[in-house]
Design an enzyme around this catalytic site. Sequence first.
Site, mmCIF file in Angstrom:
data_model
loop_
_atom_site.group_PDB
_atom_site.id
_atom_site.type_symbol
_atom_site.label_atom_id
_atom_site.label_comp_id
_atom_site.label_asym_id
_atom_site.label_seq_id
_atom_site.Cartn_x
_atom_site.Cartn_y
_atom_site.Cartn_z
ATOM 1 C CB CYS A 1 -41.554 -62.491 56.347
ATOM 2 S SG CYS A 1 -41.276 -62.552 54.578
ATOM 3 C CG HIS B 1 -38.220 -73.696 46.571
ATOM 4 N ND1 HIS B 1 -37.440 -72.394 46.784
ATOM 5 C CD2 HIS B 1 -39.747 -73.589 47.018
ATOM 6 C CE1 HIS B 1 -38.346 -71.528 47.290
ATOM 7 N NE2 HIS B 1 -39.570 -72.356 47.559
ATOM 8 C CD GLU C 1 -34.409 -70.057 50.133
ATOM 9 O OE1 GLU C 1 -35.685 -69.946 50.480
ATOM 10 O OE2 GLU C 1 -33.644 -70.324 51.029
ATOM 11 C CB CYS D 1 -35.795 -66.949 57.803
ATOM 12 S SG CYS D 1 -37.323 -66.992 57.223
ATOM 13 C CB SER E 1 -41.524 -73.592 50.411
ATOM 14 O OG SER E 1 -40.851 -74.399 51.517
ATOM 15 C CG ASN E 2 -43.999 -69.449 53.785
ATOM 16 O OD1 ASN E 2 -44.672 -69.335 54.541
ATOM 17 N ND2 ASN E 2 -43.510 -69.012 52.676
HETATM 18 C C1 2E6 Z 1 -38.081 -66.243 49.516
HETATM 19 C C2 2E6 Z 1 -37.366 -66.884 50.377
HETATM 20 C C3 2E6 Z 1 -38.099 -67.511 51.333
HETATM 21 O O1 2E6 Z 1 -41.931 -70.914 48.874
HETATM 22 P P1 2E6 Z 1 -41.273 -69.883 49.495
HETATM 23 O O2 2E6 Z 1 -41.929 -70.195 51.005
HETATM 24 O O3 2E6 Z 1 -39.744 -70.018 49.839
HETATM 25 O O4 2E6 Z 1 -41.616 -68.554 49.041
HETATM 26 P P2 2E6 Z 1 -42.824 -67.518 49.444
HETATM 27 O O5 2E6 Z 1 -42.656 -66.434 48.297
HETATM 28 O O6 2E6 Z 1 -44.088 -68.225 49.608
HETATM 29 O O7 2E6 Z 1 -42.428 -66.796 50.838
HETATM 30 C C4 2E6 Z 1 -41.566 -65.927 51.038
HETATM 31 C C5 2E6 Z 1 -40.093 -66.325 50.735
HETATM 32 C C6 2E6 Z 1 -39.317 -65.763 49.730
HETATM 33 N N1 2E6 Z 1 -39.538 -67.233 51.637
HETATM 34 FE FE1 F3S Z 2 -39.388 -63.889 54.414
HETATM 35 FE FE2 F3S Z 2 -36.811 -64.012 53.980
HETATM 36 FE FE3 F3S Z 2 -37.756 -65.734 55.497
HETATM 37 S S1 F3S Z 2 -38.414 -63.675 52.264
HETATM 38 S S2 F3S Z 2 -39.711 -66.268 54.994
HETATM 39 S S3 F3S Z 2 -37.824 -63.505 55.836
HETATM 40 S S4 F3S Z 2 -36.057 -66.037 54.184
#
Ligand code: 2E6
Ligand code: F3S
Length: 337
Positions: A22, A137, A139, A211, A240-241
Amino acid sequence: MNAAPVTFQPKSVILANPRGFCAGVDRAIAIVERALEKFGAPIYVRHEVVHNKHVVDDLKARGAIFVEELKDIPDLPGGAVVIYSAHGVSKALQAEAAERKFRVFDATCPLVTKVHVEVAKLRRDGVEIIMIGHEGHPEVEGTMGQATEGIYLVEDEADVQQLAASGKVRDPSKLAFVTQTTLSVDDTARVVEALKVAFPAIRPPRKDDICYATTNRQNAVKQIAPDVDVFIVVGSKASSNANRLREVAERLGDRAYLVDDENELDQMWFGTHAKVGVTAGASTPEHLVAAVLARLAEWGFDGVQLGTGESEQVSFRLPHGLDADIKPVSYARDTEL
Ligand code: 2E6
Ligand code: F3S
Protein backbone atom coordinates in the site's frame (compact mmCIF):
# COMPACT_ATOMS: atom_id res chain seq x y z
CA MET A 1 -16.63 -3.18 -5.59
CA ASN A 2 -16.88 -3.64 -9.38
CA ALA A 3 -16.77 -7.44 -9.32
CA ALA A 4 -16.87 -9.27 -12.62
CA PRO A 5 -17.41 -13.04 -12.62
CA VAL A 6 -14.26 -15.08 -13.21
CA THR A 7 -14.31 -18.56 -14.74
CA PHE A 8 -11.84 -21.23 -13.62
CA GLN A 9 -10.19 -24.34 -14.92
CA PRO A 10 -9.21 -27.11 -12.48
CA LYS A 11 -5.63 -26.58 -11.30
CA SER A 12 -5.81 -22.89 -12.03
CA VAL A 13 -4.77 -19.86 -10.04
CA ILE A 14 -6.44 -16.53 -9.61
CA LEU A 15 -4.44 -13.62 -8.33
CA ALA A 16 -6.29 -11.07 -6.21
CA ASN A 17 -6.22 -7.46 -7.28
CA PRO A 18 -5.28 -5.23 -5.54
CA ARG A 19 -2.81 -7.01 -3.28
CA GLY A 20 0.57 -6.28 -1.71
CA PHE A 21 2.19 -2.93 -0.96
CA CYS A 22 0.00 0.00 0.00
CA ALA A 23 1.09 3.64 -0.17
CA GLY A 24 2.00 3.75 3.54
CA VAL A 25 4.30 0.73 3.25
CA ASP A 26 5.94 2.07 0.09
CA ARG A 27 6.66 5.31 1.91
CA ALA A 28 7.91 3.67 5.13
CA ILE A 29 10.39 1.43 3.31
CA ALA A 30 11.55 4.33 1.13
CA ILE A 31 12.24 6.35 4.29
CA VAL A 32 14.56 3.64 5.67
CA GLU A 33 16.27 3.14 2.29
CA ARG A 34 16.82 6.85 1.78
CA ALA A 35 18.05 7.36 5.34
CA LEU A 36 20.58 4.55 4.79
CA GLU A 37 21.78 6.21 1.59
CA LYS A 38 21.93 9.68 3.06
CA PHE A 39 23.41 8.97 6.51
CA GLY A 40 24.93 5.49 6.13
CA ALA A 41 24.62 2.64 8.64
CA PRO A 42 23.64 2.33 11.39
CA ILE A 43 20.08 3.60 11.10
CA TYR A 44 17.87 2.66 14.05
CA VAL A 45 14.26 1.68 13.39
CA ARG A 46 11.81 1.53 16.24
CA HIS A 47 9.91 -1.77 15.68
CA GLU A 48 9.76 -3.65 12.34
CA VAL A 49 9.22 -0.82 9.85
CA VAL A 50 6.46 -2.97 8.37
CA HIS A 51 5.44 -6.46 9.48
CA ASN A 52 7.27 -8.41 6.83
CA LYS A 53 10.16 -10.72 7.65
CA HIS A 54 11.78 -10.44 4.22
CA VAL A 55 11.63 -6.64 4.14
CA VAL A 56 13.10 -6.45 7.64
CA ASP A 57 15.86 -8.99 6.89
CA ASP A 58 16.77 -7.11 3.71
CA LEU A 59 17.01 -3.76 5.51
CA LYS A 60 19.00 -5.37 8.35
CA ALA A 61 21.51 -6.63 5.78
CA ARG A 62 21.85 -3.04 4.53
CA GLY A 63 22.59 -1.59 7.98
CA ALA A 64 19.23 -0.93 9.65
CA ILE A 65 19.02 -1.94 13.31
CA PHE A 66 15.55 -2.75 14.61
CA VAL A 67 14.80 -2.09 18.28
CA GLU A 68 11.63 -2.29 20.37
CA GLU A 69 12.79 0.20 22.98
CA LEU A 70 14.65 3.48 22.58
CA LYS A 71 16.90 2.55 25.50
CA ASP A 72 18.53 0.04 23.12
CA ILE A 73 19.79 2.92 20.92
CA PRO A 74 23.19 4.37 21.87
CA ASP A 75 23.89 8.09 22.26
CA LEU A 76 25.96 8.90 19.17
CA PRO A 77 27.77 12.16 18.36
CA GLY A 78 25.23 14.41 16.58
CA GLY A 79 22.38 12.10 17.64
CA ALA A 80 21.46 8.64 16.33
CA VAL A 81 19.19 8.57 13.27
CA VAL A 82 15.92 6.95 14.35
CA ILE A 83 12.92 6.00 12.24
CA TYR A 84 9.48 5.23 13.67
CA SER A 85 7.75 2.25 12.04
CA ALA A 86 4.68 2.64 9.81
CA HIS A 87 2.48 1.62 12.77
CA GLY A 88 3.21 4.84 14.72
CA VAL A 89 4.38 5.57 18.25
CA SER A 90 2.94 7.03 21.46
CA LYS A 91 3.43 10.59 22.66
CA ALA A 92 5.57 9.22 25.52
CA LEU A 93 7.96 7.56 23.06
CA GLN A 94 8.16 10.77 21.00
CA ALA A 95 9.03 12.70 24.15
CA GLU A 96 11.75 10.19 25.04
CA ALA A 97 13.24 10.50 21.53
CA ALA A 98 13.27 14.31 21.80
CA GLU A 99 14.90 14.10 25.24
CA ARG A 100 17.62 11.83 23.81
CA LYS A 101 18.13 14.29 20.90
CA PHE A 102 17.71 11.63 18.23
CA ARG A 103 17.44 12.69 14.59
CA VAL A 104 13.95 11.32 13.97
CA PHE A 105 12.27 10.47 10.66
CA ASP A 106 8.67 9.48 11.09
CA ALA A 107 7.56 6.60 8.84
CA THR A 108 4.13 6.40 10.51
CA CYS A 109 1.55 5.92 7.76
CA PRO A 110 -0.25 9.24 7.22
CA LEU A 111 -3.55 7.37 7.63
CA VAL A 112 -2.46 6.30 11.12
CA THR A 113 -1.29 9.84 11.91
CA LYS A 114 -4.75 11.08 10.92
CA VAL A 115 -6.23 8.89 13.69
CA HIS A 116 -3.58 10.19 16.14
CA VAL A 117 -4.58 13.77 15.33
CA GLU A 118 -8.26 12.93 15.82
CA VAL A 119 -7.58 11.33 19.23
CA ALA A 120 -5.61 14.36 20.43
CA LYS A 121 -8.33 16.76 19.22
CA LEU A 122 -11.15 14.79 20.86
CA ARG A 123 -9.30 14.70 24.18
CA ARG A 124 -8.62 18.46 24.00
CA ASP A 125 -12.39 18.89 23.58
CA GLY A 126 -12.99 16.75 26.68
CA VAL A 127 -14.40 13.81 24.71
CA GLU A 128 -13.64 10.26 25.88
CA ILE A 129 -12.71 7.72 23.19
CA ILE A 130 -13.24 4.03 22.57
CA MET A 131 -10.68 2.49 20.26
CA ILE A 132 -11.58 -0.70 18.37
CA GLY A 133 -8.37 -2.68 17.84
CA HIS A 134 -6.21 -5.63 18.75
CA GLU A 135 -4.54 -5.50 22.14
CA GLY A 136 -0.74 -5.48 21.99
CA HIS A 137 -0.52 -4.38 18.34
CA PRO A 138 1.96 -1.48 17.95
CA GLU A 139 -0.56 0.67 16.07
CA VAL A 140 -3.01 0.32 18.96
CA GLU A 141 -0.27 1.18 21.47
CA GLY A 142 0.67 4.25 19.43
CA THR A 143 -2.90 5.48 18.97
CA MET A 144 -3.95 4.80 22.58
CA GLY A 145 -0.72 6.54 23.56
CA GLN A 146 -1.85 9.84 22.00
CA ALA A 147 -3.87 10.36 25.19
CA THR A 148 -2.89 9.88 28.81
CA GLU A 149 -6.41 8.98 29.96
CA GLY A 150 -10.01 8.78 28.80
CA ILE A 151 -9.33 6.24 26.04
CA TYR A 152 -10.52 2.62 26.24
CA LEU A 153 -9.74 -0.37 24.04
CA VAL A 154 -12.31 -2.91 22.82
CA GLU A 155 -11.68 -5.79 20.47
CA ASP A 156 -15.13 -7.38 20.10
CA GLU A 157 -18.77 -7.17 21.15
CA ALA A 158 -18.05 -8.88 24.51
CA ASP A 159 -15.51 -6.16 25.35
CA VAL A 160 -18.16 -3.52 24.56
CA GLN A 161 -20.62 -5.10 27.04
CA GLN A 162 -17.87 -5.34 29.64
CA LEU A 163 -16.84 -1.71 29.22
CA ALA A 164 -20.47 -0.55 29.44
CA ALA A 165 -21.00 -2.57 32.65
CA SER A 166 -17.73 -1.38 34.20
CA GLY A 167 -18.83 2.24 34.58
CA LYS A 168 -15.34 3.36 33.45
CA VAL A 169 -16.71 5.80 30.87
CA ARG A 170 -17.30 8.96 32.87
CA ASP A 171 -19.67 10.79 30.54
CA PRO A 172 -21.29 8.62 27.82
CA SER A 173 -22.80 11.75 26.29
CA LYS A 174 -19.28 12.93 25.33
CA LEU A 175 -17.89 9.81 23.73
CA ALA A 176 -16.42 8.98 20.30
CA PHE A 177 -14.76 5.98 18.71
CA VAL A 178 -11.77 5.41 16.47
CA THR A 179 -10.40 2.19 14.98
CA GLN A 180 -7.17 0.47 14.04
CA THR A 181 -6.61 0.81 10.27
CA THR A 182 -6.24 -2.88 9.42
CA LEU A 183 -9.31 -4.47 11.01
CA SER A 184 -11.82 -6.82 9.43
CA VAL A 185 -14.42 -4.60 7.77
CA ASP A 186 -17.24 -7.03 8.66
CA ASP A 187 -16.21 -7.65 12.30
CA THR A 188 -15.76 -3.93 12.86
CA ALA A 189 -19.25 -3.16 11.56
CA ARG A 190 -20.61 -5.54 14.21
CA VAL A 191 -18.55 -3.98 17.00
CA VAL A 192 -19.71 -0.51 15.92
CA GLU A 193 -23.34 -1.67 16.10
CA ALA A 194 -22.71 -2.99 19.64
CA LEU A 195 -21.13 0.36 20.58
CA LYS A 196 -24.18 2.25 19.31
CA VAL A 197 -26.48 0.05 21.41
CA ALA A 198 -24.35 0.28 24.57
CA PHE A 199 -23.55 4.00 24.17
CA PRO A 200 -26.38 5.54 22.11
CA ALA A 201 -24.80 9.02 22.06
CA ILE A 202 -21.42 7.81 20.76
CA ARG A 203 -20.08 9.92 17.89
CA PRO A 204 -18.73 7.95 14.95
CA PRO A 205 -15.88 9.22 12.81
CA ARG A 206 -17.21 10.25 9.37
CA LYS A 207 -16.48 6.61 8.56
CA ASP A 208 -14.45 4.04 10.50
CA ASP A 209 -10.69 4.43 10.25
CA ILE A 210 -10.09 1.20 8.33
CA CYS A 211 -7.87 2.33 5.47
CA TYR A 212 -8.47 2.11 1.73
CA ALA A 213 -5.79 -0.59 1.31
CA THR A 214 -7.29 -2.87 3.97
CA THR A 215 -10.78 -2.47 2.51
CA ASN A 216 -9.71 -3.02 -1.10
CA ARG A 217 -7.60 -6.11 -0.27
CA GLN A 218 -10.45 -7.69 1.73
CA ASN A 219 -12.90 -6.97 -1.12
CA ALA A 220 -10.49 -8.51 -3.64
CA VAL A 221 -10.40 -11.74 -1.57
CA LYS A 222 -14.20 -11.73 -1.26
CA GLN A 223 -14.47 -11.51 -5.03
CA ILE A 224 -12.40 -14.65 -5.61
CA ALA A 225 -12.93 -16.78 -2.50
CA PRO A 226 -16.30 -18.33 -3.47
CA ASP A 227 -14.73 -19.76 -6.65
CA VAL A 228 -11.53 -21.27 -5.23
CA ASP A 229 -10.79 -24.16 -2.87
CA VAL A 230 -7.54 -23.02 -1.31
CA PHE A 231 -6.37 -19.47 -0.58
CA ILE A 232 -2.73 -18.53 -0.14
CA VAL A 233 -2.04 -15.23 1.58
CA VAL A 234 1.59 -14.18 1.26
CA GLY A 235 2.58 -12.27 4.38
CA SER A 236 4.16 -12.54 7.81
CA LYS A 237 2.45 -13.87 10.93
CA ALA A 238 2.83 -10.50 12.70
CA SER A 239 0.89 -8.67 9.99
CA SER A 240 -2.62 -7.79 11.13
CA ASN A 241 -3.91 -6.98 7.66
CA ALA A 242 -2.50 -10.22 6.18
CA ASN A 243 -4.15 -12.27 8.95
CA ARG A 244 -7.46 -10.55 8.21
CA LEU A 245 -7.17 -11.59 4.54
CA ARG A 246 -6.70 -15.22 5.59
CA GLU A 247 -9.79 -14.95 7.83
CA VAL A 248 -11.90 -13.46 5.05
CA ALA A 249 -11.05 -16.37 2.75
CA GLU A 250 -11.67 -18.91 5.51
CA ARG A 251 -15.07 -17.45 6.35
CA LEU A 252 -16.07 -17.83 2.71
CA GLY A 253 -15.33 -21.54 2.94
CA ASP A 254 -11.77 -21.83 1.65
CA ARG A 255 -8.87 -23.55 3.30
CA ALA A 256 -6.59 -20.56 3.77
CA TYR A 257 -2.89 -20.38 4.63
CA LEU A 258 -0.63 -17.46 5.52
CA VAL A 259 2.91 -18.04 4.23
CA ASP A 260 6.02 -15.88 4.34
CA ASP A 261 7.28 -17.25 1.04
CA GLU A 262 7.12 -20.15 -1.42
CA ASN A 263 9.17 -22.39 0.87
CA GLU A 264 6.30 -22.55 3.36
CA LEU A 265 3.90 -23.97 0.74
CA ASP A 266 2.98 -27.63 1.11
CA GLN A 267 1.99 -29.51 -2.05
CA MET A 268 -0.41 -31.62 0.05
CA TRP A 269 -2.63 -28.53 0.54
CA PHE A 270 -3.66 -28.50 -3.10
CA GLY A 271 -4.33 -32.09 -4.13
CA THR A 272 -4.70 -32.65 -7.85
CA HIS A 273 -7.69 -30.52 -8.83
CA ALA A 274 -7.69 -27.47 -6.59
CA LYS A 275 -8.42 -23.96 -7.73
CA VAL A 276 -6.07 -21.68 -5.86
CA GLY A 277 -6.52 -18.04 -4.86
CA VAL A 278 -3.42 -15.98 -4.14
CA THR A 279 -3.12 -12.61 -2.47
CA ALA A 280 -0.59 -10.66 -0.40
CA GLY A 281 -0.79 -8.41 2.65
CA ALA A 282 -0.11 -4.69 2.41
CA SER A 283 3.46 -5.20 3.70
CA THR A 284 4.39 -8.04 1.30
CA PRO A 285 6.78 -7.33 -1.60
CA GLU A 286 5.55 -8.49 -5.00
CA HIS A 287 8.67 -10.62 -5.66
CA LEU A 288 7.43 -13.02 -2.94
CA VAL A 289 4.11 -13.36 -4.76
CA ALA A 290 5.98 -14.06 -8.00
CA ALA A 291 7.99 -16.80 -6.26
CA VAL A 292 4.79 -18.38 -4.88
CA LEU A 293 3.25 -18.36 -8.38
CA ALA A 294 6.42 -19.94 -9.80
CA ARG A 295 6.30 -22.75 -7.20
CA LEU A 296 2.59 -23.35 -7.91
CA ALA A 297 3.37 -23.47 -11.63
CA GLU A 298 6.03 -26.16 -10.97
CA TRP A 299 3.24 -28.19 -9.37
CA GLY A 300 0.98 -27.75 -12.40
CA PHE A 301 -1.00 -24.73 -11.22
CA ASP A 302 -0.33 -22.39 -14.10
CA GLY A 303 -2.68 -20.30 -16.22
CA VAL A 304 -2.97 -17.44 -13.77
CA GLN A 305 -5.99 -15.13 -14.05
CA LEU A 306 -6.20 -11.69 -12.49
CA GLY A 307 -9.05 -10.52 -10.24
CA THR A 308 -10.82 -7.34 -11.24
CA GLY A 309 -10.89 -5.21 -8.09
CA GLU A 310 -10.31 -1.51 -7.44
CA SER A 311 -7.30 0.16 -8.99
CA GLU A 312 -5.35 2.27 -6.49
CA GLN A 313 -3.72 5.63 -7.17
CA VAL A 314 -2.73 6.63 -3.61
CA SER A 315 0.79 7.83 -2.84
CA PHE A 316 2.27 9.76 0.07
CA ARG A 317 5.08 12.31 0.14
CA LEU A 318 8.31 11.53 1.93
CA PRO A 319 9.27 13.61 4.98
CA HIS A 320 11.27 16.77 4.50
CA GLY A 321 14.99 15.98 4.39
CA LEU A 322 14.60 12.62 2.64
CA ASP A 323 12.64 13.65 -0.40
CA ALA A 324 15.20 14.76 -2.98
CA ASP A 325 18.12 13.47 -5.05
CA ILE A 326 17.89 9.87 -3.93
CA LYS A 327 16.98 6.75 -5.90
CA PRO A 328 13.35 5.53 -5.79
CA VAL A 329 12.17 2.47 -3.89
CA SER A 330 13.80 -0.77 -4.96
CA TYR A 331 10.78 -3.11 -4.97
CA ALA A 332 8.90 -4.08 -8.15
CA ARG A 333 5.17 -3.39 -8.06
CA ASP A 334 3.69 -6.07 -10.28
CA THR A 335 4.28 -9.63 -11.44
CA GLU A 336 4.49 -10.26 -15.18
CA LEU A 337 1.96 -13.00 -15.96
C1 2E6 B 1 0.96 0.44 9.48
C2 2E6 B 1 -0.38 0.48 9.71
C3 2E6 B 1 -1.15 -0.37 9.04
O1 2E6 B 1 0.11 -5.51 11.29
P1 2E6 B 1 -0.32 -4.47 10.29
O2 2E6 B 1 -1.22 -4.99 9.24
O3 2E6 B 1 -0.88 -3.27 10.98
O4 2E6 B 1 1.01 -3.90 9.63
P2 2E6 B 1 1.81 -4.29 8.33
O5 2E6 B 1 3.16 -3.72 8.50
O6 2E6 B 1 1.70 -5.73 8.01
O7 2E6 B 1 1.02 -3.53 7.20
C4 2E6 B 1 1.16 -2.18 6.91
C5 2E6 B 1 0.63 -1.27 7.92
C6 2E6 B 1 1.48 -0.44 8.58
N1 2E6 B 1 -0.65 -1.23 8.16
FE1 F3S C 1 -1.02 0.73 4.49
FE2 F3S C 1 -1.37 2.89 5.87
FE3 F3S C 1 -3.35 1.28 5.42
S1 F3S C 1 0.41 1.56 5.95
S2 F3S C 1 -2.44 -0.75 5.30
S3 F3S C 1 -2.26 2.50 3.92
S4 F3S C 1 -2.96 2.44 7.26
